[in-house]
Design an enzyme around this catalytic site. Structure first.
Site, PDB file in Angstrom:
ATOM      1  N   LYS A  20      27.377  41.449  37.906  1.00 28.24           N
ATOM      2  CA  LYS A  20      26.003  40.998  37.798  1.00 28.24           C
ATOM      3  C   LYS A  20      25.690  39.603  37.627  1.00 28.24           C
ATOM      4  O   LYS A  20      26.692  38.552  36.998  1.00 28.24           O
ATOM      5  CB  LYS A  20      25.377  41.701  36.687  1.00 28.24           C
ATOM      6  CG  LYS A  20      26.174  41.709  35.297  1.00 28.24           C
ATOM      7  CD  LYS A  20      25.648  40.285  34.494  1.00 28.24           C
ATOM      8  CE  LYS A  20      26.484  40.100  33.105  1.00 28.24           C
ATOM      9  NZ  LYS A  20      26.372  38.626  32.506  1.00 28.24           N
ATOM     10  N   SER A  52      32.898  44.990  31.855  1.00 31.01           N
ATOM     11  CA  SER A  52      31.535  45.943  31.669  1.00 31.01           C
ATOM     12  C   SER A  52      31.359  46.977  32.866  1.00 31.01           C
ATOM     13  O   SER A  52      31.436  48.092  32.837  1.00 31.01           O
ATOM     14  CB  SER A  52      30.150  45.536  31.735  1.00 31.01           C
ATOM     15  OG  SER A  52      30.332  44.671  30.620  1.00 31.01           O
ATOM     16  N   ASP A 108      26.291  44.905  28.189  1.00 33.93           N
ATOM     17  CA  ASP A 108      26.205  44.904  29.678  1.00 33.93           C
ATOM     18  C   ASP A 108      26.633  46.073  30.473  1.00 33.93           C
ATOM     19  O   ASP A 108      26.519  46.250  31.524  1.00 33.93           O
ATOM     20  CB  ASP A 108      26.944  43.616  30.435  1.00 33.93           C
ATOM     21  CG  ASP A 108      26.372  42.204  30.134  1.00 33.93           C
ATOM     22  OD1 ASP A 108      25.411  42.522  29.706  1.00 33.93           O
ATOM     23  OD2 ASP A 108      27.070  41.369  29.828  1.00 33.93           O
TER      24      ASP A 108
HETATM   25  P1  ATP Z   1      29.891  39.448  30.131  1.00 36.13           P
HETATM   26  O1  ATP Z   1      29.229  38.678  30.829  1.00 36.13           O
HETATM   27  O2  ATP Z   1      29.465  40.812  29.891  1.00 36.13           O
HETATM   28  O3  ATP Z   1      29.953  38.506  28.576  1.00 36.13           O
HETATM   29  P2  ATP Z   1      32.434  38.392  31.040  1.00 36.13           P
HETATM   30  O4  ATP Z   1      32.254  38.776  32.494  1.00 36.13           O
HETATM   31  O5  ATP Z   1      32.371  36.947  30.529  1.00 36.13           O
HETATM   32  O6  ATP Z   1      31.575  39.388  30.126  1.00 36.13           O
HETATM   33  P3  ATP Z   1      34.858  40.178  30.908  1.00 36.13           P
HETATM   34  O7  ATP Z   1      35.586  39.737  32.057  1.00 36.13           O
HETATM   35  O8  ATP Z   1      33.973  41.254  30.996  1.00 36.13           O
HETATM   36  O9  ATP Z   1      33.748  38.999  30.435  1.00 36.13           O
HETATM   37  O10 ATP Z   1      35.439  40.268  29.666  1.00 36.13           O
HETATM   38  C1  ATP Z   1      35.501  39.557  28.442  1.00 36.13           C
HETATM   39  C2  ATP Z   1      36.758  39.803  27.504  1.00 36.13           C
HETATM   40  O11 ATP Z   1      36.907  41.214  27.302  1.00 36.13           O
HETATM   41  C3  ATP Z   1      37.928  39.213  28.187  1.00 36.13           C
HETATM   42  O12 ATP Z   1      38.077  38.049  27.597  1.00 36.13           O
HETATM   43  C4  ATP Z   1      39.164  40.005  27.946  1.00 36.13           C
HETATM   44  O13 ATP Z   1      39.964  39.622  27.258  1.00 36.13           O
HETATM   45  C5  ATP Z   1      38.377  41.397  27.575  1.00 36.13           C
HETATM   46  N1  ATP Z   1      38.707  42.764  28.296  1.00 36.13           N
HETATM   47  C6  ATP Z   1      39.002  43.658  27.975  1.00 36.13           C
HETATM   48  N2  ATP Z   1      38.937  44.626  28.921  1.00 36.13           N
HETATM   49  C7  ATP Z   1      38.898  43.929  30.106  1.00 36.13           C
HETATM   50  C8  ATP Z   1      38.646  44.307  31.429  1.00 36.13           C
HETATM   51  N3  ATP Z   1      39.060  45.691  31.738  1.00 36.13           N
HETATM   52  N4  ATP Z   1      38.539  43.443  32.202  1.00 36.13           N
HETATM   53  C9  ATP Z   1      38.305  42.232  31.940  1.00 36.13           C
HETATM   54  N5  ATP Z   1      38.246  41.740  30.505  1.00 36.13           N
HETATM   55  C10 ATP Z   1      38.486  42.512  29.839  1.00 36.13           C
END
Ligand code: ATP
Length: 311
Positions: A18, A113, A146
């Site tokens: 997203k 998410s 999210d």
């Molecule tokens: P958001 O925008 O929803 O805050 P994001 O896109 O910045 O999230 P994600 O990649 O969704 O970040 O993940 C954030 C943290 O969650 C990562 O630092 C990771 O350590 C942990 N995590 C746990 N499971 C997962 C997964 N399946 N994929 C990615 N990160 C994961």
């Protein structure tokens, strides 16, 4: 629940990343969280989850991004989603998940998410749990702010923690160019930086409202399907703190805007920069210019649908 004879050998689900085309963060609440008002757009960069029958719970990763540092134990959001669903449905065996990851990790695009949302849908079908869509959405809410949006997709307004969704009307397709960073950013750390910034400047800025709202001009731009209008309405309260923590992202935004982007915006808590292009040609030109500057860039369109099964 599906009888063993009829159980599928594998179920494939896909869920989108997203972009928050608008994100206003409310005042810090007593519980340490903030309410937000956001406009989400699901984009064509997403995650593929394949679920196989297994006795216990495991996950492996592949795909276009480096996943070598991602935990594969119970802290992984996909494993959390599968175990939560098994618990809710009273399912006693497990699942092996193979995830093809394309959304950058800790990139501000909700990749984890999306993994969780696709896992819920895939395991629901694999195990024949027969949960309603509302029940799956309720589980999604428990997994993270999210996750409900990754489940529903399209274009939506999120309030509360971002998890209280209402659909928004949107016309046409928007063309995005996404510039990935070679590092991740911690969402809680970016929120803490925002709080520090607001404390430092409390004399000069209006206090943030407890319950922020999405501006009408964003909704109008989405309804009109007009990229120029949307470019003027893009807004993210987390951009200033993200740039404060990682100042080099400002020159990425500048470079994109010099090369034809209508606007550049930090996606969520960063560090991905999302550039809105006027049309497909504009997006292609921008992609070439940013690639020539050695940035890792990917094109995406939005909105796209939420988590779905791939037959
Ligand atoms: P958001 O925008 O929803 O805050 P994001 O896109 O910045 O999230 P994600 O990649 O969704 O970040 O993940 C954030 C943290 O969650 C990562 O630092 C990771 O350590 C942990 N995590 C746990 N499971 C997962 C997964 N399946 N994929 C990615 N990160 C994961």
């Amino acid at each position: 629940m599906t009888s063993p004879a009829a159980a599928p050998k594998m179920v494939h689900a896909r869920a989108p990343g997203k972009i928050n085309v608008f994100l206003k963060v409310g005042a810090l609440l007593e519980d340490g969280y903030h309410d937000v008002a956001t406009a989400y757009q699901a984009v064509s960069l997403g995650e593929d989850v394949r679920a196989y029958p297994a006795d216990d719970f495991s996950v492996s990763f592949g795909g276009s991004i480096d996943t070598s540092n991602l935990a594969t134990d119970g802290s992984n959001l996909a494993i959390k989603a599968a175990t939560l669903l098994a618990h809710k449905a009273g399912y006693r065996a497990g699942v092996h998940l193979e995830i093809e990851k394309h959304v950058p990790i800790a990139g501000g695009m909700g990749g984890g998410s999306a993994d969780a949302a696709a896992t819920l849908l895939a395991c629901d079908a694999l195990w024949g749990t027969d949960l309603s869509r509302e029940e799956l959405l309720e589980l999604a809410t428990q997994l993270g702010s999210d996750v409900p949006f990754a489940f529903t997709g399209g274009t939506a307004i999120g309030t509360g923690r971002g998890d209280q969704l209402s659909p928004a009307l949107a016309k046409g397709q928007f063309q995005w160019v996404l510039a990935f960073a070679d590092f991740g950013m911690s969402t809680p750390e970016v929120y803490r930086e925002l709080d520090r910034h607001r404390d430092r400047h409390s004399q000069d800025i209006f206090p943030a409202p407890t319950q922020p709202q999405v501006d009408a001009n964003v909704l109008q731009a989405l309804r009109a399907g007009d990229p120029r209008m949307l470019a003027d309405a893009l807004y993210n309260d987390l951009q200033a703190p993200a740039l404060h923590l990682e100042p080099q992202l400002a020159s990425v935004i500048e470079l994109g805007e010099e090369n034809g982007a209508l606007a550049g915006l930090i996606s969520g808590s960063g560090p991905t920069v999302a550039f809105l292009a006027a049309d497909l040609d504009g997006a292609l030109e921008l992609q070439i210019a940013l690639s020539a500057a050695q940035l890792t860039v990917v094109r995406a369109t939005g909105p796209v649908h939420g988590a779905r099964l791939i037959s």
